[in-house]
Design an enzyme around this catalytic site. Structure first.
Site, short mmCIF file in Angstrom:
data_model
loop_
_atom_site.label_atom_id
_atom_site.label_comp_id
_atom_site.label_asym_id
_atom_site.label_seq_id
_atom_site.Cartn_x
_atom_site.Cartn_y
_atom_site.Cartn_z
N TYR A 60 1.00 -1.12 -0.01
CA TYR A 60 -0.19 -0.13 -0.12
C TYR A 60 0.77 1.25 0.12
O TYR A 60 1.87 1.34 -0.71
CB TYR A 60 -0.85 0.00 1.27
CG TYR A 60 -2.09 0.71 1.07
CD1 TYR A 60 -3.11 0.80 -0.19
CD2 TYR A 60 -2.60 1.82 1.90
CE1 TYR A 60 -4.07 1.72 -0.32
CE2 TYR A 60 -3.63 2.74 1.72
CZ TYR A 60 -4.39 2.45 0.66
OH TYR A 60 -5.56 3.34 0.58
N LYS A 115 -20.42 -20.39 -10.50
CA LYS A 115 -19.85 -20.32 -11.69
C LYS A 115 -18.19 -19.70 -11.58
O LYS A 115 -17.26 -20.08 -12.03
CB LYS A 115 -20.46 -19.18 -12.47
CG LYS A 115 -20.16 -19.08 -13.96
CD LYS A 115 -20.92 -20.18 -14.57
CE LYS A 115 -20.84 -20.33 -15.99
NZ LYS A 115 -21.64 -21.22 -16.85
N GLU A 157 -24.33 -14.06 -17.73
CA GLU A 157 -24.90 -15.31 -17.32
C GLU A 157 -26.19 -15.34 -16.88
O GLU A 157 -26.71 -14.44 -16.38
CB GLU A 157 -24.05 -15.88 -16.06
CG GLU A 157 -24.34 -17.22 -15.70
CD GLU A 157 -23.55 -18.38 -16.54
OE1 GLU A 157 -24.22 -19.28 -16.40
OE2 GLU A 157 -22.62 -18.07 -17.13
N ASP A 158 -27.06 -16.19 -17.41
CA ASP A 158 -28.53 -16.20 -16.93
C ASP A 158 -29.24 -15.04 -17.24
O ASP A 158 -29.97 -14.55 -16.31
CB ASP A 158 -28.54 -16.71 -15.65
CG ASP A 158 -28.02 -18.32 -15.32
OD1 ASP A 158 -27.86 -18.66 -16.35
OD2 ASP A 158 -27.79 -18.38 -14.04
N ASP A 183 -24.26 -18.77 -21.51
CA ASP A 183 -25.68 -19.62 -22.06
C ASP A 183 -25.80 -19.98 -23.60
O ASP A 183 -26.14 -20.97 -23.78
CB ASP A 183 -26.88 -19.12 -21.52
CG ASP A 183 -26.71 -18.92 -20.04
OD1 ASP A 183 -26.13 -19.63 -19.26
OD2 ASP A 183 -27.23 -17.74 -19.39
N ALA A 218 -31.58 -18.46 -26.14
CA ALA A 218 -30.06 -18.08 -26.35
C ALA A 218 -29.28 -19.33 -26.74
O ALA A 218 -28.42 -19.07 -27.77
CB ALA A 218 -29.60 -17.58 -25.17
N ALA A 219 -29.56 -20.48 -26.17
CA ALA A 219 -28.60 -21.60 -26.39
C ALA A 219 -29.03 -22.16 -27.81
O ALA A 219 -28.04 -22.40 -28.76
CB ALA A 219 -28.94 -22.81 -25.31
N ASN A 338 -21.42 -26.99 -19.72
CA ASN A 338 -20.78 -25.69 -20.12
C ASN A 338 -19.19 -25.62 -19.51
O ASN A 338 -18.49 -24.87 -19.98
CB ASN A 338 -21.63 -24.36 -19.80
CG ASN A 338 -22.72 -24.27 -20.81
OD1 ASN A 338 -22.91 -25.46 -21.44
ND2 ASN A 338 -23.20 -23.35 -20.57
#
Length: 411
Positions: A60, A115, A157-158, A183, A218-219, A338
């Protein structure tokens, strides 16, 4: 250097945590998932020591000021002297979480934490879950753009369709780091890898296969695009109203685009009509496909029924008619998961500081993933296990090489 994201607690510490503050929640007495998730599944751990005043003065102030000034003069140094080049933002708005749907940002956090630890476990990539309290496309895009300086990549995601398509496109246009909607593209990469091996097992090239995809979200859209890029003979996609075709008047812009490059056979009507004589079924929609429709497929067909927890075609039914069967579940062979793709894809992209993830990089990832199976190829082994230690290195190397070949690598 990147901070290591870890689950810092031992089993005994997990038990101690659940015993504090009046005891474990009643649900923990019946379901170990609640006990495991108590307190979250991850933490941030420093990679440098701060043991005394000398360490503190380097980590720091005043030592950090030298590094800040150097980065201010040469912005590219941020990749060398911070964690930026090894960390991914896992971004969601909680609108399409697993099979649970629109459950909101707070309820999505257990999935986003999961994830993040998969990124670390399987790709050595640090990841930070970011659950956003907004669903407007403009707000999501602006929020992520403002957060982007801290990250080397963004994993969406999702996020529900069709918004996910626009969000990804606009973010990639505005950012110079990889943006990847797992996805869509993660599912497509693993599906293509499994299909390549199924085709190799049967001695048929992709160009001779006709595939049918159940689900135009989406998929489904991403899988269709990738199969076309890979040279599939033909692919038709069906939504709740039937096969997506040019003669339908109810198509959204995304589905109209989909109709422009799929279904060359001109099939119309329900999903069942498309399955007659088809070589491949790919399910990413839920629902149930009648056994009679599966029976109408071509001899030696492939059935990839990937809905969770209930596949569109139960494996017991699929095995009556199909030569290769895959699902999205871990308790059956050939799991389309995935996690086989996204850790290695991001590891490869970050390794070369790629500005984006291209179609070529995704195709390279699928080819590398398929190659891991090698000579062990069998009807119940067309895709490797997520725990196969060869997977992430193979995908990482292939993606990095493709990024260099396509001119998006910056080192």
């Amino acid at each position: 250097m990147a901070a290591e994201i870890v689950n810092p607690r031992s089993d005994s510490e997990n038990r101690d945590a659940s015993e504090q503050g009046g005891g474990a929640a009643p649900l923990e007495s019946f379901d170990p998932a609640f006990a495991l998730h108590r307190g979250g599944k991850m933490a941030v751990q420093a990679t440098v020591p701060v043991r005394d005043k000398d360490d503190l003065s380097l980590a720091y102030t005043p030592g950090v000021a030298k590094v800040c000034s150097a980065i201010a003069e040469q912005p590219e140094l941020v990749h060398d002297y911070t964690w930026k080049s090894s960390v991914v933002a896992v971004v969601t708005d909680g609108t399409a979480v697993l099979g649970l749907g629109d459950i909101g940002p707070e309820a999505s956090l257990p999935v986003m934490e999961g994830k993040a630890i998969l990124f670390k476990q399987f790709g050595g990539v640090d990841a930070v879950p970011l659950a956003l309290s907004c669903t407007d496309v403009d707000e999501i895009v602006e929020t992520v753009v403002r957060l982007a300086p801290s990250f080397g990549g963004v994993n969406l995601e999702d996020i529900s369709a069709p918004r996910c398509f626009e969000i990804e496109r606009r973010l990639q246009e505005r950012l110079d780091i990889p943006v990847f909607h797992d996805d869509q593209h993660g599912t497509a990469v693993v599906t293509l890898a499994a299909l390549r091996n199924a085709a190799r097992l049967s001695g048929r090239p992709l160009g001779e296969l006709r595939a049918v995809i159940s689900g135009a979200g989406a998929a489904g859209v991403a899988i269709a695009k990738m199969l076309v890029e890979a040279g599939i003979g033909d692919v038709a996609v069906a939504d709740r109203k039937g096969v997506v075709s040019r003669d339908r008047q109810d198509l959204t812009p995304i589905k109209a685009e989909l109709a422009s490059f799929t279904n060359r056979a001109g099939i119309s009507g329900p999903l069942e009509s498309a399955l007659a004589g088809a070589d491949v079924f790919i399910g990413v929609s839920g629902g149930t496909v009648p056994e009679s429709a599966v029976a109408s497929m071509a001899e030696g067909a492939f059935v990839f029924a990937m809905a969770n927890p209930t596949p569109e075609v139960h494996p017991e039914v699929a095995h009556k008619y199909a030569a290769v069967v895959a699902t999205g579940r871990s308790d059956f062979p050939n799991q389309i998961n995935n996690v086989l793709a996204f850790p290695g894809i991001f590891a490869g992209a970050l390794q070369v500081r790629a500005s984006r993830i291209t179609e070529g990089m995704k195709l390279a990832a699928a080819e590398a993933l398929a190659s891991v199976v090698g000579d062990d190829l069998a009807a119940d082994y067309v895709i490797p296990s997520p725990f196969d230690e060869r997977v992430a290195p193979a995908v990482t190397a292939a993606v990095a090489a493709a990024a260099r070949a396509e001119g998006v690598a910056r080192r």
